[in-house]
Motif scaffolding. Structure first.
Motif, PDB file in Angstrom:
ATOM      1  N   GLY A  50       0.807  -1.209   0.000  1.00  0.00           N
ATOM      2  CA  GLY A  50       0.000   0.000   0.000  1.00  0.00           C
ATOM      3  C   GLY A  50       0.839   1.258   0.000  1.00  0.00           C
ATOM      4  N   GLY A  51       1.991   1.216   0.688  1.00  0.00           N
ATOM      5  CA  GLY A  51       2.873   2.371   0.714  1.00  0.00           C
ATOM      6  C   GLY A  51       3.425   2.713  -0.656  1.00  0.00           C
ATOM      7  N   LEU A  52       3.862   1.706  -1.389  1.00  0.00           N
ATOM      8  CA  LEU A  52       4.362   1.939  -2.741  1.00  0.00           C
ATOM      9  C   LEU A  52       3.235   2.373  -3.664  1.00  0.00           C
ATOM     10  CD1 LEU A  52       6.933  -0.942  -3.317  1.00  0.00           C
ATOM     11  CD2 LEU A  52       7.398   1.483  -2.992  1.00  0.00           C
ATOM     12  N   PHE A  53       2.044   1.817  -3.447  1.00  0.00           N
ATOM     13  CA  PHE A  53       0.876   2.233  -4.219  1.00  0.00           C
ATOM     14  C   PHE A  53       0.688   3.738  -4.079  1.00  0.00           C
ATOM     15  CE2 PHE A  53      -3.573   2.986  -5.015  1.00  0.00           C
ATOM     16  CZ  PHE A  53      -3.950   2.046  -5.969  1.00  0.00           C
ATOM     17  N   ALA A  54       0.751   4.232  -2.839  1.00  0.00           N
ATOM     18  CA  ALA A  54       0.578   5.663  -2.595  1.00  0.00           C
ATOM     19  C   ALA A  54       1.708   6.473  -3.228  1.00  0.00           C
ATOM     20  CB  ALA A  54       0.511   5.924  -1.094  1.00  0.00           C
ATOM     21  N   LEU A  57       1.078   6.731  -6.865  1.00  0.00           N
ATOM     22  CA  LEU A  57      -0.018   7.669  -7.101  1.00  0.00           C
ATOM     23  C   LEU A  57       0.506   9.097  -7.136  1.00  0.00           C
ATOM     24  CD1 LEU A  57      -2.998   6.475  -4.883  1.00  0.00           C
ATOM     25  CD2 LEU A  57      -2.889   6.515  -7.353  1.00  0.00           C
ATOM     26  N   LEU A  58       1.375   9.423  -6.194  1.00  0.00           N
ATOM     27  CA  LEU A  58       1.919  10.770  -6.119  1.00  0.00           C
ATOM     28  C   LEU A  58       2.662  11.126  -7.397  1.00  0.00           C
ATOM     29  CD1 LEU A  58       2.532  13.324  -4.485  1.00  0.00           C
ATOM     30  CD2 LEU A  58       4.516  12.148  -3.522  1.00  0.00           C
ATOM     31  N   ARG A  59       3.445  10.186  -7.891  1.00  0.00           N
ATOM     32  CA  ARG A  59       4.208  10.454  -9.113  1.00  0.00           C
ATOM     33  C   ARG A  59       3.302  10.595 -10.333  1.00  0.00           C
ATOM     34  NH1 ARG A  59       7.948   6.729  -6.850  1.00  0.00           N
ATOM     35  NH2 ARG A  59       7.137   5.007  -8.094  1.00  0.00           N
ATOM     36  N   GLU A  60       2.264   9.786 -10.409  1.00  0.00           N
ATOM     37  CA  GLU A  60       1.445   9.743 -11.619  1.00  0.00           C
ATOM     38  C   GLU A  60       0.340  10.794 -11.655  1.00  0.00           C
ATOM     39  OE1 GLU A  60       0.015   5.882 -12.616  1.00  0.00           O
ATOM     40  OE2 GLU A  60       1.954   4.917 -12.311  1.00  0.00           O
ATOM     41  N   THR A  61      -0.096  11.238 -10.483  1.00  0.00           N
ATOM     42  CA  THR A  61      -1.209  12.183 -10.454  1.00  0.00           C
ATOM     43  C   THR A  61      -0.826  13.564  -9.958  1.00  0.00           C
ATOM     44  OG1 THR A  61      -1.881  11.647  -8.184  1.00  0.00           O
ATOM     45  CG2 THR A  61      -2.774  10.267  -9.950  1.00  0.00           C
ATOM     46  N   GLY A  62       0.282  13.669  -9.253  1.00  0.00           N
ATOM     47  CA  GLY A  62       0.673  14.941  -8.677  1.00  0.00           C
ATOM     48  C   GLY A  62      -0.025  15.251  -7.371  1.00  0.00           C
ATOM     49  N   PHE A  63      -0.908  14.352  -6.905  1.00  0.00           N
ATOM     50  CA  PHE A  63      -1.578  14.561  -5.622  1.00  0.00           C
ATOM     51  C   PHE A  63      -0.606  14.292  -4.482  1.00  0.00           C
ATOM     52  CE2 PHE A  63      -5.363  14.288  -8.171  1.00  0.00           C
ATOM     53  CZ  PHE A  63      -6.319  15.003  -7.468  1.00  0.00           C
ATOM     54  N   SER A  64      -0.791  14.993  -3.415  1.00  0.00           N
ATOM     55  CA  SER A  64      -0.020  14.748  -2.205  1.00  0.00           C
ATOM     56  C   SER A  64      -0.787  13.758  -1.332  1.00  0.00           C
ATOM     57  CB  SER A  64       0.216  16.052  -1.438  1.00  0.00           C
ATOM     58  OG  SER A  64       0.908  15.792  -0.239  1.00  0.00           O
ATOM     59  N   ILE A  65      -0.196  12.598  -1.075  1.00  0.00           N
ATOM     60  CA  ILE A  65      -0.849  11.558  -0.291  1.00  0.00           C
ATOM     61  C   ILE A  65      -0.206  11.538   1.095  1.00  0.00           C
ATOM     62  CG2 ILE A  65      -1.513   9.117  -0.202  1.00  0.00           C
ATOM     63  CD1 ILE A  65      -2.572  10.487  -2.664  1.00  0.00           C
ATOM     64  N   ASP A  66      -0.868  12.171   2.076  1.00  0.00           N
ATOM     65  CA  ASP A  66      -0.314  12.156   3.422  1.00  0.00           C
ATOM     66  C   ASP A  66      -0.816  10.916   4.167  1.00  0.00           C
ATOM     67  OD1 ASP A  66      -2.948  12.708   4.169  1.00  0.00           O
ATOM     68  OD2 ASP A  66      -2.568  14.844   4.432  1.00  0.00           O
ATOM     69  N   ALA A  67      -0.376  10.781   5.411  1.00  0.00           N
ATOM     70  CA  ALA A  67      -0.706   9.582   6.180  1.00  0.00           C
ATOM     71  C   ALA A  67      -2.214   9.438   6.384  1.00  0.00           C
ATOM     72  CB  ALA A  67       0.005   9.613   7.523  1.00  0.00           C
ATOM     73  N   ASP A  68      -2.891  10.554   6.642  1.00  0.00           N
ATOM     74  CA  ASP A  68      -4.339  10.488   6.847  1.00  0.00           C
ATOM     75  C   ASP A  68      -5.071  10.074   5.570  1.00  0.00           C
ATOM     76  OD1 ASP A  68      -4.068  11.232   9.483  1.00  0.00           O
ATOM     77  OD2 ASP A  68      -4.469  13.352   9.117  1.00  0.00           O
ATOM     78  N   SER A  69      -4.644  10.651   4.433  1.00  0.00           N
ATOM     79  CA  SER A  69      -5.262  10.296   3.150  1.00  0.00           C
ATOM     80  C   SER A  69      -5.026   8.830   2.825  1.00  0.00           C
ATOM     81  CB  SER A  69      -4.711  11.184   2.034  1.00  0.00           C
ATOM     82  OG  SER A  69      -5.019  12.537   2.261  1.00  0.00           O
TER      83      SER A  69
END
Length: 224
Positions: A50-54, A57-69
């Motif tokens: 799941g960590g690598l998944f997140a 995601l950050l690299r491909e979408t530009g979204f910031s995925i924090d711990a809560d998200s």
């Protein structure tokens, strides 16, 4: 001296037909967080931690995925998958393959990147009791695939050297993890990856599904 071979199985896409339910559940979870990601991109990540998944995601979408998200995504995925899990069935030959190993006195275990909250229904569909069969889930190790921790833990549960095991999986993440812990990798096509992809990631044999693997068990160390 003869060295007996033990089998370490991935679960989703390897023993149960659940990959696309996971894809749909992740799509629902991502949409709920306002993160747009194509279904095919989600499929390419099924089986990794799941960590690598997140991170991807950050690299491909530009979204910031924090711990809560990340935790919300995990919970949304688990809830969505729970609703879809009734449609999950064992892959052709999966039960028969495990029965053949058991009847032949060949050790086997399951090592899955999924947490028990999603793996439990898959194990039930397969007829596997985690109280009687070694099952290692994401909850039990520090890192999931492509790190080798899951397979190392499963080999330890069987009390066999990792070098004497065969890892059976449907994704490149399974094959990469097998290489990193010096196990032999066998790929199956039932998760959606192609023959060339699995071989490039380290699979020394590739079969269509558990049914075909069972027919060739003696060729891959499955005999006493």
């Amino acid at each position: 001296m003869r060295q007996d071979t033990a089998f370490l199985f991935d679960l989703d896409g390897t023993l149960v037909d659940s990959v696309y339910q996971h894809v749909a559940a992740w799509k629902e979870a991502l949409d709920a967080e306002g993160i747009e990601l194509s279904v095919w991109r989600i499929h390419r990540k099924i089986g990794m931690s799941g960590g690598l998944f997140a991170d991807q995601l950050l690299r491909e979408t530009g979204f910031s995925i924090d711990a809560d998200s990340n935790e919300r995504l995990r919970q949304r995925h688990a809830a969505a998958y729970s609703r879809l899990s009734a449609t999950v069935t064992p892959l052709p030959g999966a039960r028969e393959l495990l029965a053949a190993l058991t009847d032949g006195g060949i050790a086997w275990a399951i090592a899955t990147s999924g947490r028990m909250e999603t793996a439990a229904s898959n194990l039930a569909a397969l007829g596997v009791d985690p109280e009687r069969v070694p099952v290692v889930t994401r909850d039990l190790v520090k890192y999931a695939k492509p790190d080798p921790d899951l397979f190392l833990a499963a080999a330890a549960r069987l009390n066999v050297p990792i070098e004497n095991t065969v890892v059976v999986g449907d994704s490149i993440w399974d094959m990469l993890a097998a290489q990193r812990c010096r196990a032999l990798g066998i790929g199956v096509l039932s998760g959606g990856y192609g023959v060339a992809e699995l071989r490039d990631a380290g699979a020394y044999r590739v079969f269509e599904d558990p049914h075909e693997l069972k027919q060739h068990l003696d060729e891959v160390g499955g005999r006493r």
